[in-house]
Structures are given as C-alpha cells and as structure tokens.
Design a protein around this motif. Structure first.
Motif, PDB file in Angstrom:
ATOM      1  N   VAL A 157       1.076  -0.937  -0.136  1.00  0.00           N
ATOM      2  CA  VAL A 157       0.317  -0.177  -0.291  1.00  0.00           C
ATOM      3  C   VAL A 157       0.730   1.321   0.026  1.00  0.00           C
ATOM      4  N   LYS A 158       2.316   1.223   0.363  1.00  0.00           N
ATOM      5  CA  LYS A 158       2.695   2.358   0.831  1.00  0.00           C
ATOM      6  C   LYS A 158       4.686   1.691   0.700  1.00  0.00           C
ATOM      7  N   LEU A 159       4.902   2.553  -0.298  1.00  0.00           N
ATOM      8  CA  LEU A 159       6.530   1.898  -0.373  1.00  0.00           C
ATOM      9  C   LEU A 159       7.714   2.842  -0.922  1.00  0.00           C
ATOM     10  N   ASP A 160       8.230   3.041  -0.456  1.00  0.00           N
ATOM     11  CA  ASP A 160       9.708   4.059  -0.152  1.00  0.00           C
ATOM     12  C   ASP A 160      10.581   3.871  -0.263  1.00  0.00           C
ATOM     13  N   LEU A 161      11.395   4.093  -2.138  1.00  0.00           N
ATOM     14  CA  LEU A 161      13.095   3.934  -2.366  1.00  0.00           C
ATOM     15  C   LEU A 161      13.573   4.213  -2.410  1.00  0.00           C
ATOM     16  N   SER A 162      12.776   5.633  -2.092  1.00  0.00           N
ATOM     17  CA  SER A 162      13.671   6.491  -1.788  1.00  0.00           C
ATOM     18  C   SER A 162      15.513   6.924  -1.720  1.00  0.00           C
ATOM     19  N   GLY A 163      16.093   7.491  -2.361  1.00  0.00           N
ATOM     20  CA  GLY A 163      17.898   7.168  -2.144  1.00  0.00           C
ATOM     21  C   GLY A 163      18.373   5.810  -2.778  1.00  0.00           C
ATOM     22  N   HIS A 164      17.497   5.090  -4.541  1.00  0.00           N
ATOM     23  CA  HIS A 164      18.176   4.540  -5.078  1.00  0.00           C
ATOM     24  C   HIS A 164      18.073   5.030  -6.685  1.00  0.00           C
ATOM     25  N   GLU A 165      18.788   4.715  -7.092  1.00  0.00           N
ATOM     26  CA  GLU A 165      18.668   5.527  -8.516  1.00  0.00           C
ATOM     27  C   GLU A 165      17.836   4.773  -8.784  1.00  0.00           C
ATOM     28  N   VAL A 166      16.652   5.030  -8.916  1.00  0.00           N
ATOM     29  CA  VAL A 166      15.888   2.779  -9.650  1.00  0.00           C
ATOM     30  C   VAL A 166      16.133   3.200 -11.521  1.00  0.00           C
ATOM     31  N   ALA A 167      16.097   3.709 -12.582  1.00  0.00           N
ATOM     32  CA  ALA A 167      16.609   4.230 -13.433  1.00  0.00           C
ATOM     33  C   ALA A 167      18.083   3.064 -13.859  1.00  0.00           C
ATOM     34  N   ASP A 168      19.194   3.646 -13.251  1.00  0.00           N
ATOM     35  CA  ASP A 168      20.100   2.794 -12.775  1.00  0.00           C
ATOM     36  C   ASP A 168      20.415   1.869 -12.581  1.00  0.00           C
ATOM     37  N   LEU A 169      19.795   1.276 -11.780  1.00  0.00           N
ATOM     38  CA  LEU A 169      20.316   0.223 -10.612  1.00  0.00           C
ATOM     39  C   LEU A 169      19.255  -1.472 -11.108  1.00  0.00           C
ATOM     40  N   PHE A 170      18.398  -1.030 -11.389  1.00  0.00           N
ATOM     41  CA  PHE A 170      17.108  -1.799 -11.697  1.00  0.00           C
ATOM     42  C   PHE A 170      15.598  -0.889 -12.159  1.00  0.00           C
ATOM     43  N   PRO A 171      15.663  -0.765 -14.033  1.00  0.00           N
ATOM     44  CA  PRO A 171      15.128  -0.382 -14.083  1.00  0.00           C
ATOM     45  C   PRO A 171      13.841  -0.768 -14.424  1.00  0.00           C
ATOM     46  N   ILE A 172      13.980  -2.333 -14.663  1.00  0.00           N
ATOM     47  CA  ILE A 172      12.724  -3.289 -15.209  1.00  0.00           C
ATOM     48  C   ILE A 172      12.562  -3.989 -13.667  1.00  0.00           C
ATOM     49  N   THR A 173      12.853  -4.750 -13.044  1.00  0.00           N
ATOM     50  CA  THR A 173      12.197  -5.335 -11.789  1.00  0.00           C
ATOM     51  C   THR A 173      11.261  -3.180 -10.882  1.00  0.00           C
ATOM     52  N   PHE A 174      12.008  -2.761 -10.809  1.00  0.00           N
ATOM     53  CA  PHE A 174      11.218  -1.404 -10.526  1.00  0.00           C
ATOM     54  C   PHE A 174       9.738  -1.071 -10.910  1.00  0.00           C
ATOM     55  N   ARG A 175       9.699  -1.006 -12.478  1.00  0.00           N
ATOM     56  CA  ARG A 175       8.692  -1.003 -12.989  1.00  0.00           C
ATOM     57  C   ARG A 175       7.791  -2.800 -12.544  1.00  0.00           C
ATOM     58  N   LYS A 176       8.302  -3.336 -12.693  1.00  0.00           N
ATOM     59  CA  LYS A 176       7.683  -4.891 -12.812  1.00  0.00           C
ATOM     60  C   LYS A 176       6.927  -4.431 -10.968  1.00  0.00           C
ATOM     61  N   LEU A 177       7.669  -4.603 -10.522  1.00  0.00           N
ATOM     62  CA  LEU A 177       7.056  -4.109  -8.283  1.00  0.00           C
ATOM     63  C   LEU A 177       5.991  -3.552  -8.547  1.00  0.00           C
ATOM     64  N   LEU A 178       6.379  -2.453  -9.379  1.00  0.00           N
ATOM     65  CA  LEU A 178       5.197  -0.839  -9.272  1.00  0.00           C
ATOM     66  C   LEU A 178       3.752  -1.819  -9.702  1.00  0.00           C
ATOM     67  N   HIS A 179       4.303  -2.056 -11.144  1.00  0.00           N
ATOM     68  CA  HIS A 179       2.509  -3.251 -11.177  1.00  0.00           C
ATOM     69  C   HIS A 179       2.423  -3.772 -10.691  1.00  0.00           C
ATOM     70  N   ARG A 180       3.069  -4.963  -9.731  1.00  0.00           N
ATOM     71  CA  ARG A 180       2.442  -5.504  -9.202  1.00  0.00           C
ATOM     72  C   ARG A 180       1.511  -5.049  -8.307  1.00  0.00           C
ATOM     73  N   CYS A 181       1.968  -4.589  -7.656  1.00  0.00           N
ATOM     74  CA  CYS A 181       1.089  -3.580  -6.608  1.00  0.00           C
ATOM     75  C   CYS A 181       0.210  -2.537  -6.966  1.00  0.00           C
ATOM     76  N   CYS A 182       0.324  -2.487  -8.467  1.00  0.00           N
ATOM     77  CA  CYS A 182      -0.817  -1.425  -8.775  1.00  0.00           C
ATOM     78  C   CYS A 182      -2.083  -1.666  -8.544  1.00  0.00           C
ATOM     79  N   ALA A 183      -3.072  -2.419  -7.464  1.00  0.00           N
ATOM     80  CA  ALA A 183      -4.147  -2.342  -7.620  1.00  0.00           C
ATOM     81  C   ALA A 183      -3.866  -2.130  -6.072  1.00  0.00           C
TER      82      ALA A 183
END
Length: 275
Positions: A85-111
């Motif tokens: 319900v609530k996610l904080d990933l601040s301080g991580h360069e998500v686009a450089d470190l793990f762009p695919i899994t970052f997008r997958k994570l948000l899509h899996r919890c989108c509901a």
C-alpha cells in the motif's frame, strides 16, 4: 497491526545469518504489516530478512538502504509485492540500478498502492519515461513524493499532464524545485546550501503552471508542496532527512524489545487458547 522501525543498521557479508534471525523473529509477529528500514545498509540481505514472513507487508520503507539488483529482483517477485500500500524507495537510482524490476514491482502492486516515495532517485528528464510507465497502472495512488530529483519544468509539465488525466484518488504531491530554477552546473544530490539557492520567482511561476494543469482537469484539490528539508514525523521526533543522523535504538535494545513483543504475543495466544 504491528509496526517495526529499525534505522541506521549497518551490515557486512558475515552478518547474513543475523538477517535470518531477524527474519525468523519477525515471522512470529503474525500481525506485522508495516516495516520501516530507512538508512539501514541492506545490500544483498533483503531476501534473508523478508522471506521468512508468511504474512505480506503492506507498508515498507526502504529509503537509502543501498539495495542492489538482487534485492530488487527478490522483492519484485516476493509475496509482498502484490499487497504493498505504501512504498518508499528514496535514495536509490532506480533507473540505473534496476529499471525493469522497479517497473515490475509497481505494476504488481498497482491494485493496492496508494503512496510512493522516490526522493533523490536521480530521475532526470531522460528517465521520466520510466517513472511514468511504472506509475501508469497505479490508479489508486494518493501520494507521490519526488523531491530532490533533477527534473526540468518541461519534464514536470509532462508528468503533471499524465497525473491530471488519470489517478482519480491522487491527493498529495511533493514537487521538487525544477532543475532549471537552480544555477547551471549544480550536481545532484544537492547539498543543503545549494538546496535553498534557487530562483524563487521562477519556481513560483513553474508551480503556478503545474497546479494550473491540475485545475484545468478538475483536480485543484490536490495538495502540491515542496518541503525542502523533509516532512516532520512526530512519532520519532525528527525529520525524514535526519533519520540517518541518529539511531532510534541501539541494536541490542531493538532485539530485546522485539523478543519481548514476541513473548507477550505468545502468552496472549496461550491464554486465549486456554479460555
């Protein structure tokens, strides 16, 4: 519902067993739903910590935890990922470190996702597409926090246009000062002296334009603010940017309190069964 906070824990490779112990202890708290791990160095340890939990977490703070691609790959495929319900990933360069899994994570919890914290994640204009693609299916989103990202006014226009056309539940946005409001050549993350050295008039103009986008789509009720030094948290008596400065509890007291909580819970369960 149990909430557990652990801050500024530093781990080395030889501490992997300790993560397993903590995970097993947490698994005994069957009502644990919220876990705050901000500023703990968890590189490579996230699976050990979370995999023992049989009940999915709903709120998790992983700000400035130095997560790597292995950690995010586990998290995006874990049982927790579909219940966040609530996610904080601040301080991580998500686009450089793990762009695919970052997008997958948000899509899996989108509901279920209602709040996302992505402060100081190195999201610039070239990486805006990743953010918009990741957020697009999150129709229940209520809060978006993106302070400290080097986004230009033009890029923020694109983001606000997307937010204005969807996201019916959105109520709160933490807006970064646009990069073009700062002197040329500044580097991110911004230090404290640079953070406040921006063109106020230019920023106010940009903010007016951005809120105008929301108002034209009937979303003028959305609160847009820029708390440069973090939001004050009365529960821990400090701002979010100060969490890394002081440890809330010594590690030994955290373990002690945790074990005490488990013992009390077990005693209550036994008493309930006897009745």
């Amino acid at each position: 519902m149990y909430i557990w906070r652990l801050h500024t824990l530093r781990l080395a490779l030889e501490d992997e067993g300790l993560m397993g112990v903590l995970g097993e202890l947490m698994s005994k708290l069957t009502e644990l739903r919220e876990l705050c791990l901000g500023f703990c160095t968890l590189t490579g340890h996230l699976r050990k910590l979370l995999s023992p939990l049989n009940t999915p977490l709903q709120c998790i703070e992983l700000a400035n935890c130095s997560l790597n691609a292995v950690d995010m790959a586990y998290f995006a495929n874990s049982l927790h990922s579909e219940h966040i319900v609530k996610l904080d990933l601040s301080g991580h360069e998500v686009a450089d470190l793990f762009p695919i899994t970052f997008r997958k994570l948000l899509h899996r919890c989108c509901a279920t996702l209602t709040s996302v914290g992505l402060e100081e994640c190195g999201l610039d204009d070239d990486k805006l597409d990743l953010l918009t693609q990741a957020l697009r299916p999150c129709h229940r989103l209520q809060e978006l926090k993106i302070l400290g990202n080097p986004l230009s006014t033009a890029a923020l226009h694109n983001l606000f246009n997307m937010l204005a056309l969807g996201f019916p539940a959105l109520r709160y946005i933490e807006l970064p000062v646009p990069r073009d409001c700062y002197p040329e050549g500044v580097t991110y993350p911004l230090d404290e002296s640079t953070l406040i050295n921006y063109d106020r008039e230019k920023f106010q103009q940009a903010r007016t334009e951005l809120t105008g986008i929301l108002e034209r789509e009937g979303k003028g009720h959305i609160e847009v603010c820029t708390p440069l030094f973090g939001a004050y948290d009365p529960d821990i008596n400090e701002t979010s940017n100060e969490l890394g400065v002081s440890m809330l509890h010594s590690f030994s007291s955290v373990i002690g309190n945790f074990i005490d909580t488990v013992s009390v819970t077990q005693q209550r369960e036994q008493q309930s069964n006897e009745q």
